[in-house]
Design a protein around this motif. Structure first.
Motif, PDB file in Angstrom:
ATOM      1  N   ALA A 149       0.836  -1.208   0.000  1.00 29.23           N
ATOM      2  CA  ALA A 149       0.000   0.000   0.000  1.00 29.23           C
ATOM      3  C   ALA A 149       0.865   1.251   0.000  1.00 29.23           C
ATOM      4  O   ALA A 149       0.577   2.229  -0.708  1.00 29.23           O
ATOM      5  N   ARG A 150       1.938   1.226   0.773  1.00 28.76           N
ATOM      6  CA  ARG A 150       2.837   2.385   0.829  1.00 28.76           C
ATOM      7  C   ARG A 150       3.526   2.591  -0.523  1.00 28.76           C
ATOM      8  O   ARG A 150       3.644   3.737  -1.002  1.00 28.76           O
ATOM      9  N   ALA A 151       3.956   1.518  -1.147  1.00 29.04           N
ATOM     10  CA  ALA A 151       4.606   1.619  -2.460  1.00 29.04           C
ATOM     11  C   ALA A 151       3.644   2.132  -3.525  1.00 29.04           C
ATOM     12  O   ALA A 151       4.061   2.791  -4.480  1.00 29.04           O
ATOM     13  N   ALA A 152       2.359   1.850  -3.345  1.00 30.24           N
ATOM     14  CA  ALA A 152       1.349   2.310  -4.304  1.00 30.24           C
ATOM     15  C   ALA A 152       1.013   3.785  -4.115  1.00 30.24           C
ATOM     16  O   ALA A 152       0.339   4.382  -4.960  1.00 30.24           O
ATOM     17  N   GLY A 153       1.462   4.375  -3.009  1.00 25.98           N
ATOM     18  CA  GLY A 153       1.271   5.810  -2.805  1.00 25.98           C
ATOM     19  C   GLY A 153       0.380   6.198  -1.652  1.00 25.98           C
ATOM     20  O   GLY A 153       0.137   7.394  -1.439  1.00 25.98           O
ATOM     21  N   ALA A 154      -0.118   5.239  -0.887  1.00 26.80           N
ATOM     22  CA  ALA A 154      -0.999   5.552   0.233  1.00 26.80           C
ATOM     23  C   ALA A 154      -0.201   5.945   1.468  1.00 26.80           C
ATOM     24  O   ALA A 154       0.958   5.538   1.635  1.00 26.80           O
ATOM     25  N   ARG A 155      -0.816   6.748   2.335  1.00 30.14           N
ATOM     26  CA  ARG A 155      -0.300   6.898   3.687  1.00 30.14           C
ATOM     27  C   ARG A 155      -0.768   5.673   4.463  1.00 30.14           C
ATOM     28  O   ARG A 155      -1.941   5.289   4.377  1.00 30.14           O
ATOM     29  N   VAL A 156       0.105   5.048   5.210  1.00 29.91           N
ATOM     30  CA  VAL A 156      -0.212   3.780   5.870  1.00 29.91           C
ATOM     31  C   VAL A 156      -0.103   3.922   7.385  1.00 29.91           C
ATOM     32  O   VAL A 156       0.908   4.422   7.903  1.00 29.91           O
ATOM     33  N   VAL A 157      -1.149   3.491   8.063  1.00 26.87           N
ATOM     34  CA  VAL A 157      -1.149   3.372   9.514  1.00 26.87           C
ATOM     35  C   VAL A 157      -1.075   1.876   9.825  1.00 26.87           C
ATOM     36  O   VAL A 157      -1.884   1.094   9.304  1.00 26.87           O
ATOM     37  N   GLU A 158      -0.120   1.479  10.637  1.00 21.84           N
ATOM     38  CA  GLU A 158       0.047   0.064  10.950  1.00 21.84           C
ATOM     39  C   GLU A 158      -0.371  -0.226  12.389  1.00 21.84           C
ATOM     40  O   GLU A 158       0.249   0.285  13.329  1.00 21.84           O
ATOM     41  N   LEU A 159      -1.419  -1.012  12.556  1.00 19.18           N
ATOM     42  CA  LEU A 159      -1.819  -1.471  13.873  1.00 19.18           C
ATOM     43  C   LEU A 159      -0.946  -2.672  14.236  1.00 19.18           C
ATOM     44  O   LEU A 159      -0.768  -3.567  13.405  1.00 19.18           O
ATOM     45  N   PRO A 160      -0.399  -2.716  15.440  1.00 24.15           N
ATOM     46  CA  PRO A 160       0.537  -3.794  15.770  1.00 24.15           C
ATOM     47  C   PRO A 160      -0.097  -5.168  15.869  1.00 24.15           C
ATOM     48  O   PRO A 160       0.574  -6.176  15.680  1.00 24.15           O
ATOM     49  N   HIS A 161      -1.400  -5.213  16.163  1.00 20.01           N
ATOM     50  CA  HIS A 161      -2.087  -6.494  16.300  1.00 20.01           C
ATOM     51  C   HIS A 161      -3.397  -6.443  15.529  1.00 20.01           C
ATOM     52  O   HIS A 161      -3.986  -5.376  15.334  1.00 20.01           O
ATOM     53  N   ASN A 162      -3.865  -7.595  15.100  1.00 22.07           N
ATOM     54  CA  ASN A 162      -5.142  -7.693  14.395  1.00 22.07           C
ATOM     55  C   ASN A 162      -6.280  -7.475  15.387  1.00 22.07           C
ATOM     56  O   ASN A 162      -6.527  -8.300  16.253  1.00 22.07           O
ATOM     57  N   ARG A 163      -6.966  -6.346  15.257  1.00 24.47           N
ATOM     58  CA  ARG A 163      -8.048  -5.997  16.179  1.00 24.47           C
ATOM     59  C   ARG A 163      -9.405  -5.966  15.507  1.00 24.47           C
ATOM     60  O   ARG A 163     -10.430  -5.902  16.165  1.00 24.47           O
ATOM     61  N   GLY A 164      -9.426  -5.963  14.189  1.00 27.88           N
ATOM     62  CA  GLY A 164     -10.703  -5.946  13.489  1.00 27.88           C
ATOM     63  C   GLY A 164     -10.857  -4.707  12.626  1.00 27.88           C
ATOM     64  O   GLY A 164     -10.119  -3.720  12.743  1.00 27.88           O
ATOM     65  N   LYS A 165     -11.858  -4.759  11.765  1.00 26.64           N
ATOM     66  CA  LYS A 165     -12.094  -3.688  10.808  1.00 26.64           C
ATOM     67  C   LYS A 165     -12.492  -2.378  11.485  1.00 26.64           C
ATOM     68  O   LYS A 165     -12.119  -1.296  11.030  1.00 26.64           O
ATOM     69  N   GLY A 166     -13.246  -2.462  12.589  1.00 31.65           N
ATOM     70  CA  GLY A 166     -13.669  -1.251  13.278  1.00 31.65           C
ATOM     71  C   GLY A 166     -12.500  -0.429  13.791  1.00 31.65           C
ATOM     72  O   GLY A 166     -12.380   0.766  13.470  1.00 31.65           O
ATOM     73  N   PRO A 167     -11.599  -1.012  14.589  1.00 30.89           N
ATOM     74  CA  PRO A 167     -10.432  -0.253  15.032  1.00 30.89           C
ATOM     75  C   PRO A 167      -9.557   0.239  13.879  1.00 30.89           C
ATOM     76  O   PRO A 167      -9.006   1.348  13.946  1.00 30.89           O
ATOM     77  N   ALA A 168      -9.421  -0.572  12.822  1.00 29.99           N
ATOM     78  CA  ALA A 168      -8.621  -0.142  11.668  1.00 29.99           C
ATOM     79  C   ALA A 168      -9.271   1.046  10.970  1.00 29.99           C
ATOM     80  O   ALA A 168      -8.588   2.009  10.588  1.00 29.99           O
ATOM     81  N   LEU A 169     -10.593   0.999  10.808  1.00 31.08           N
ATOM     82  CA  LEU A 169     -11.298   2.122  10.181  1.00 31.08           C
ATOM     83  C   LEU A 169     -11.119   3.386  11.008  1.00 31.08           C
ATOM     84  O   LEU A 169     -10.832   4.461  10.472  1.00 31.08           O
ATOM     85  N   LYS A 170     -11.278   3.276  12.321  1.00 32.66           N
ATOM     86  CA  LYS A 170     -11.136   4.465  13.165  1.00 32.66           C
ATOM     87  C   LYS A 170      -9.722   5.025  13.075  1.00 32.66           C
ATOM     88  O   LYS A 170      -9.535   6.249  13.022  1.00 32.66           O
ATOM     89  N   ALA A 171      -8.721   4.157  13.049  1.00 37.85           N
ATOM     90  CA  ALA A 171      -7.339   4.626  12.934  1.00 37.85           C
ATOM     91  C   ALA A 171      -7.123   5.374  11.622  1.00 37.85           C
ATOM     92  O   ALA A 171      -6.437   6.411  11.590  1.00 37.85           O
ATOM     93  N   ALA A 172      -7.686   4.870  10.534  1.00 42.88           N
ATOM     94  CA  ALA A 172      -7.560   5.553   9.233  1.00 42.88           C
ATOM     95  C   ALA A 172      -8.272   6.899   9.252  1.00 42.88           C
ATOM     96  O   ALA A 172      -7.757   7.891   8.725  1.00 42.88           O
ATOM     97  N   LEU A 173      -9.453   6.949   9.856  1.00 42.50           N
ATOM     98  CA  LEU A 173     -10.205   8.204   9.941  1.00 42.50           C
ATOM     99  C   LEU A 173      -9.445   9.247  10.751  1.00 42.50           C
ATOM    100  O   LEU A 173      -9.416  10.429  10.403  1.00 42.50           O
TER     101      LEU A 173
END
Length: 219
Positions: free
Chosen positions: A54-78
């Motif tokens: 994703a970073r190589a494709a040009g996105a800004r990337v937020v990396e969560l250290p552990h798999n927590r689910g789509k909800g926490p990932a969405l909130k982190a991106a927002l």
């Protein structure tokens, strides 16, 4: 007499929660970057190269250290985004174009809807199309104001954000509607992970979705 200054165009970000989607996330990011310069991918503890791709494709990337689910990932991106409006996309889409994103956002920018929800139409996968149509409230393709989405209670606590989003739409009296996304589909879990692993992941997903109200009551 000076001419009036035209209003600034609305700022839009695309936010993409992703977990082990190295095969498809770059294409989704590239389409999103053709639509807006602000694209944020939240890698949800991915064990593959999702973040790097994703970073190589040009996105800004937020990396969560552990798999927590789509909800926490969405909130982190927002929280990492800065735009007034957001388009939320899944990372495993096939057939996506800039025009789809324009169609999804248009009724929100026009003030006709508070949230537009994308549903697949004719994407070439019967399972993907009909699964999306039977449960359109579970679609991950949406457009709305960023501050509204961040105000959804339990957004970062639930593994799947769609049930709390649906509740908040109803509780706030927001206007929402569906936008057909022609020729778009998702790669099925059974295809990505193998039949049995994919089926188990799907079963866990629906079990989690079905027990949402119980968790909500418990507070």
């Amino acid at each position: 007499m000076s001419s009036p200054v035209p209003p600034s165009p609305p700022r839009v970000a695309v936010v993409i929660p992703a977990y082990n989607e190295e095969d498809t996330v770059a294409t989704v990011v590239q389409v999103a970057l053709d639509f807006t310069p602000e694209v944020v991918v939240a890698s949800d503890g991915s064990a593959d190269l999702t973040a790097e791709v994703a970073r190589a494709a040009g996105a800004r990337v937020v990396e969560l250290p552990h798999n927590r689910g789509k909800g926490p990932a969405l909130k982190a991106a927002l929280e990492a985004a800065t735009a007034d409006y957001v388009v939320m996309l899944d990372a495993d889409l096939v057939g996506l174009t800039r025009e789809h994103l324009e169609q999804l956002l248009a009724p929100v920018l026009a003030g006709d809807l508070d949230m537009a929800i994308g549903v697949f139409e004719g994407g070439g996968s019967f399972a993907s199309d009909w699964g999306n149509k039977l449960t359109p409230n579970l679609s991950g393709q949406r457009a709305c104001r960023r501050d509204w989405l961040l105000s959804v209670p339990r957004l970062g606590e639930e593994r799947w954000p769609e049930p709390p989003i649906t509740d908040h739409l109803r509780e706030t009296g927001a206007r929402w509607g569906y936008v057909e996304l022609g020729q778009v589909r998702q790669v099925l879990k059974e295809t990505k992970r193998g039949f049995w692993k994919g089926a188990r992941a799907r079963t866990r997903m629906y079990a989690d979705l079905l027990t949402y109200r119980r968790r909500k009551r418990r507070g």
